[in-house]
Design a protein around this motif. Structure first.
Motif: not given
Length: 248
Positions: A99-120
Protein backbone atom coordinates in the motif's frame (compact mmCIF):
# COMPACT_ATOMS: atom_id res chain seq x y z
CA UNK A 1 -44.17 32.95 6.85
CA UNK A 2 -41.77 35.39 5.23
CA UNK A 3 -38.88 34.51 2.96
CA UNK A 4 -35.46 34.94 4.55
CA UNK A 5 -32.68 36.78 2.78
CA UNK A 6 -30.75 33.53 2.29
CA UNK A 7 -33.74 31.83 0.66
CA UNK A 8 -34.18 34.72 -1.74
CA UNK A 9 -30.64 34.48 -3.11
CA UNK A 10 -30.79 32.95 -6.61
CA UNK A 11 -28.82 29.78 -7.36
CA UNK A 12 -25.45 30.65 -8.95
CA UNK A 13 -25.35 29.95 -12.66
CA UNK A 14 -22.32 27.68 -12.35
CA UNK A 15 -24.14 25.55 -9.75
CA UNK A 16 -27.08 24.99 -12.09
CA UNK A 17 -24.62 24.19 -14.88
CA UNK A 18 -22.90 21.68 -12.61
CA UNK A 19 -26.18 19.81 -12.23
CA UNK A 20 -26.73 19.81 -16.00
CA UNK A 21 -23.19 18.61 -16.63
CA UNK A 22 -23.56 15.88 -14.01
CA UNK A 23 -26.65 14.56 -15.80
CA UNK A 24 -24.73 14.63 -19.09
CA UNK A 25 -21.86 12.65 -17.55
CA UNK A 26 -24.32 9.96 -16.47
CA UNK A 27 -26.10 9.68 -19.82
CA UNK A 28 -23.54 10.53 -22.50
CA UNK A 29 -20.03 9.72 -21.29
CA UNK A 30 -18.22 6.58 -20.19
CA UNK A 31 -15.67 6.28 -17.39
CA UNK A 32 -12.29 7.49 -18.61
CA UNK A 33 -13.74 9.30 -21.61
CA UNK A 34 -12.18 12.70 -22.39
CA UNK A 35 -14.57 15.65 -22.32
CA UNK A 36 -14.71 18.15 -25.20
CA UNK A 37 -12.59 21.25 -24.72
CA UNK A 38 -13.88 24.26 -22.78
CA UNK A 39 -14.77 26.25 -25.88
CA UNK A 40 -16.99 23.46 -27.21
CA UNK A 41 -18.67 22.87 -23.87
CA UNK A 42 -19.27 26.58 -23.27
CA UNK A 43 -20.87 26.88 -26.72
CA UNK A 44 -23.02 23.80 -26.18
CA UNK A 45 -24.47 25.01 -22.89
CA UNK A 46 -24.54 28.70 -23.79
CA UNK A 47 -22.40 29.91 -20.90
CA UNK A 48 -19.23 31.92 -20.44
CA UNK A 49 -16.03 29.92 -20.09
CA UNK A 50 -15.50 31.36 -16.60
CA UNK A 51 -18.87 29.90 -15.53
CA UNK A 52 -17.99 26.58 -17.15
CA UNK A 53 -14.65 26.44 -15.31
CA UNK A 54 -16.39 26.96 -11.96
CA UNK A 55 -18.78 24.10 -12.70
CA UNK A 56 -15.95 21.80 -13.82
CA UNK A 57 -13.92 22.63 -10.72
CA UNK A 58 -16.88 21.75 -8.50
CA UNK A 59 -17.37 18.42 -10.30
CA UNK A 60 -13.67 17.71 -9.84
CA UNK A 61 -13.99 18.40 -6.10
CA UNK A 62 -16.94 15.99 -5.96
CA UNK A 63 -14.92 13.28 -7.67
CA UNK A 64 -16.93 13.20 -10.91
CA UNK A 65 -14.08 14.49 -13.07
CA UNK A 66 -10.30 14.17 -13.15
CA UNK A 67 -7.75 16.49 -14.73
CA UNK A 68 -4.74 14.51 -15.96
CA UNK A 69 -1.38 15.71 -17.24
CA UNK A 70 -1.15 15.54 -21.01
CA UNK A 71 -4.64 14.03 -21.29
CA UNK A 72 -7.25 16.60 -20.31
CA UNK A 73 -10.45 16.33 -18.28
CA UNK A 74 -11.85 12.80 -18.05
CA UNK A 75 -14.82 11.13 -16.38
CA UNK A 76 -13.71 9.68 -13.02
CA UNK A 77 -14.17 5.98 -12.24
CA UNK A 78 -16.41 4.79 -9.39
CA UNK A 79 -14.93 5.24 -5.95
CA UNK A 80 -13.50 2.38 -3.90
CA UNK A 81 -12.85 2.29 -0.17
CA UNK A 82 -9.31 2.79 1.15
CA UNK A 83 -8.79 2.85 4.93
CA UNK A 84 -7.03 5.86 6.45
CA UNK A 85 -7.30 4.85 10.09
CA UNK A 86 -5.60 1.46 9.83
CA UNK A 87 -2.61 2.54 11.96
CA UNK A 88 -4.57 3.40 15.09
CA UNK A 89 -2.72 0.78 17.14
CA UNK A 90 0.70 0.91 15.51
CA UNK A 91 3.24 3.05 13.71
CA UNK A 92 2.74 4.22 10.16
CA UNK A 93 4.03 1.87 7.45
CA UNK A 94 3.31 -1.31 9.43
CA UNK A 95 0.64 -2.65 7.05
CA UNK A 96 3.08 -3.64 4.31
CA UNK A 97 4.77 -2.17 1.29
CA UNK A 98 1.91 -3.15 -1.04
CA UNK A 99 0.00 0.00 0.00
CA UNK A 100 2.67 2.50 1.06
CA UNK A 101 5.85 2.63 -1.01
CA UNK A 102 8.88 4.08 0.75
CA UNK A 103 10.85 6.30 -1.64
CA UNK A 104 13.80 7.94 0.13
CA UNK A 105 15.04 9.86 3.16
CA UNK A 106 17.10 13.01 3.58
CA UNK A 107 17.99 15.39 6.38
CA UNK A 108 15.96 18.59 6.11
CA UNK A 109 14.58 21.54 8.03
CA UNK A 110 10.83 20.88 8.53
CA UNK A 111 8.12 23.47 7.79
CA UNK A 112 7.50 25.91 10.63
CA UNK A 113 4.23 24.25 11.70
CA UNK A 114 5.87 20.81 11.81
CA UNK A 115 8.79 22.18 13.83
CA UNK A 116 6.28 23.64 16.29
CA UNK A 117 4.52 20.29 16.68
CA UNK A 118 7.87 18.59 17.25
CA UNK A 119 8.89 21.34 19.71
CA UNK A 120 12.10 21.99 17.78
CA UNK A 121 13.99 25.14 16.90
CA UNK A 122 12.98 26.57 13.48
CA UNK A 123 16.34 25.64 11.92
CA UNK A 124 16.67 22.15 13.46
CA UNK A 125 17.38 19.26 11.07
CA UNK A 126 15.23 16.10 11.10
CA UNK A 127 15.01 12.91 9.07
CA UNK A 128 12.44 13.41 6.29
CA UNK A 129 11.08 10.17 4.85
CA UNK A 130 9.15 10.39 1.59
CA UNK A 131 6.52 7.79 0.71
CA UNK A 132 3.78 7.27 -1.88
CA UNK A 133 0.48 5.51 -1.29
CA UNK A 134 -0.90 3.46 -4.18
CA UNK A 135 -4.25 1.87 -4.96
CA UNK A 136 -5.04 -0.20 -8.04
CA UNK A 137 -1.67 0.81 -9.47
CA UNK A 138 -2.46 4.53 -9.26
CA UNK A 139 -0.91 7.14 -6.90
CA UNK A 140 -3.34 8.14 -4.18
CA UNK A 141 -1.24 10.11 -1.69
CA UNK A 142 2.23 11.55 -1.19
CA UNK A 143 3.57 11.70 2.36
CA UNK A 144 6.47 13.37 4.15
CA UNK A 145 7.27 11.88 7.56
CA UNK A 146 9.42 14.10 9.81
CA UNK A 147 11.42 12.25 12.49
CA UNK A 148 13.73 14.03 15.00
CA UNK A 149 17.11 12.45 15.68
CA UNK A 150 16.17 11.81 19.33
CA UNK A 151 13.31 9.54 18.20
CA UNK A 152 15.74 7.20 16.41
CA UNK A 153 18.93 7.26 18.51
CA UNK A 154 20.05 3.87 17.18
CA UNK A 155 20.25 5.22 13.65
CA UNK A 156 23.68 6.76 14.28
CA UNK A 157 25.16 3.28 14.58
CA UNK A 158 23.62 2.08 11.31
CA UNK A 159 25.86 2.48 8.28
CA UNK A 160 23.34 3.21 5.54
CA UNK A 161 23.52 5.86 2.82
CA UNK A 162 20.83 8.40 2.16
CA UNK A 163 17.95 7.30 -0.01
CA UNK A 164 15.74 4.22 0.20
CA UNK A 165 18.03 2.23 2.53
CA UNK A 166 18.21 5.14 4.97
CA UNK A 167 14.44 5.60 4.84
CA UNK A 168 13.82 1.98 5.75
CA UNK A 169 16.33 2.24 8.59
CA UNK A 170 14.57 5.33 9.99
CA UNK A 171 11.19 3.54 9.91
CA UNK A 172 12.65 0.40 11.48
CA UNK A 173 14.19 2.38 14.36
CA UNK A 174 11.02 4.44 14.81
CA UNK A 175 9.00 1.28 15.41
CA UNK A 176 11.18 0.45 18.41
CA UNK A 177 9.29 3.18 20.29
CA UNK A 178 6.00 2.20 21.89
CA UNK A 179 3.28 4.28 20.27
CA UNK A 180 1.06 5.89 22.92
CA UNK A 181 -1.35 7.75 20.67
CA UNK A 182 -1.80 10.02 17.69
CA UNK A 183 -3.70 13.12 16.65
CA UNK A 184 -4.91 13.90 13.14
CA UNK A 185 -6.17 16.99 11.36
CA UNK A 186 -7.53 17.33 7.83
CA UNK A 187 -7.72 20.42 5.65
CA UNK A 188 -8.45 21.18 2.02
CA UNK A 189 -5.59 22.62 -0.03
CA UNK A 190 -4.04 22.91 -3.49
CA UNK A 191 -1.37 20.60 -4.84
CA UNK A 192 2.14 22.04 -4.96
CA UNK A 193 4.27 21.27 -8.00
CA UNK A 194 6.11 18.36 -6.31
CA UNK A 195 2.94 16.77 -4.95
CA UNK A 196 1.10 17.21 -8.25
CA UNK A 197 3.87 15.41 -10.11
CA UNK A 198 3.82 12.46 -7.69
CA UNK A 199 0.02 12.25 -7.80
CA UNK A 200 -0.19 12.59 -11.61
CA UNK A 201 -2.28 15.73 -11.29
CA UNK A 202 -1.91 19.35 -12.34
CA UNK A 203 -0.44 21.95 -9.93
CA UNK A 204 -3.26 23.61 -8.02
CA UNK A 205 -5.50 20.51 -8.15
CA UNK A 206 -7.60 20.05 -4.98
CA UNK A 207 -5.97 17.92 -2.30
CA UNK A 208 -6.72 16.81 1.25
CA UNK A 209 -3.82 17.39 3.63
CA UNK A 210 -3.81 14.93 6.54
CA UNK A 211 -1.38 15.85 9.34
CA UNK A 212 -0.67 13.11 11.90
CA UNK A 213 1.20 13.71 15.17
CA UNK A 214 2.57 10.50 16.69
CA UNK A 215 3.11 10.46 20.47
CA UNK A 216 5.57 8.15 22.25
CA UNK A 217 7.30 8.42 25.62
CA UNK A 218 5.20 11.45 26.47
CA UNK A 219 6.34 13.58 23.53
CA UNK A 220 5.79 14.05 19.81
CA UNK A 221 8.01 11.41 18.22
CA UNK A 222 7.17 12.11 14.57
CA UNK A 223 4.85 14.12 12.35
CA UNK A 224 3.49 12.93 8.99
CA UNK A 225 2.01 15.26 6.37
CA UNK A 226 0.13 13.25 3.72
CA UNK A 227 -1.35 14.89 0.64
CA UNK A 228 -4.33 12.95 -0.76
CA UNK A 229 -6.08 13.57 -4.07
CA UNK A 230 -9.27 15.43 -3.21
CA UNK A 231 -10.76 14.86 -6.66
CA UNK A 232 -11.28 11.18 -5.82
CA UNK A 233 -11.03 11.08 -2.01
CA UNK A 234 -13.55 11.54 0.77
CA UNK A 235 -12.88 11.10 4.48
CA UNK A 236 -15.57 9.75 6.77
CA UNK A 237 -15.41 9.22 10.52
CA UNK A 238 -17.38 6.87 12.76
CA UNK A 239 -16.99 4.87 15.97
CA UNK A 240 -17.70 1.54 14.32
CA UNK A 241 -16.09 1.95 10.92
CA UNK A 242 -13.30 4.26 11.99
CA UNK A 243 -11.88 6.49 9.28
CA UNK A 244 -12.43 5.65 5.65
CA UNK A 245 -11.16 7.27 2.50
CA UNK A 246 -12.96 6.72 -0.77
CA UNK A 247 -10.79 6.99 -3.82
CA UNK A 248 -11.08 6.39 -7.51
Amino acid sequence: MGTTQLESVPEPKYWHLKTVLSDALDSEFAVGEILPNERELAARFGVARATLRQALEQLELEGRLQRRRGVGTTVAPPRVGVAVGDYAHGWTDTSGEDTWQTVDSTEAVPPAEVARLLELAPDALVHRVRRTRMTHGQPLAAELLYVPAESVPGLAAIDTPSGLARARAVLRELRRLELEGREQSVELGSARADDAKELDRLPGAPVLIVTTRYVAEGRTAAVAVATYRADTCRLTFGDAAGEELLAG
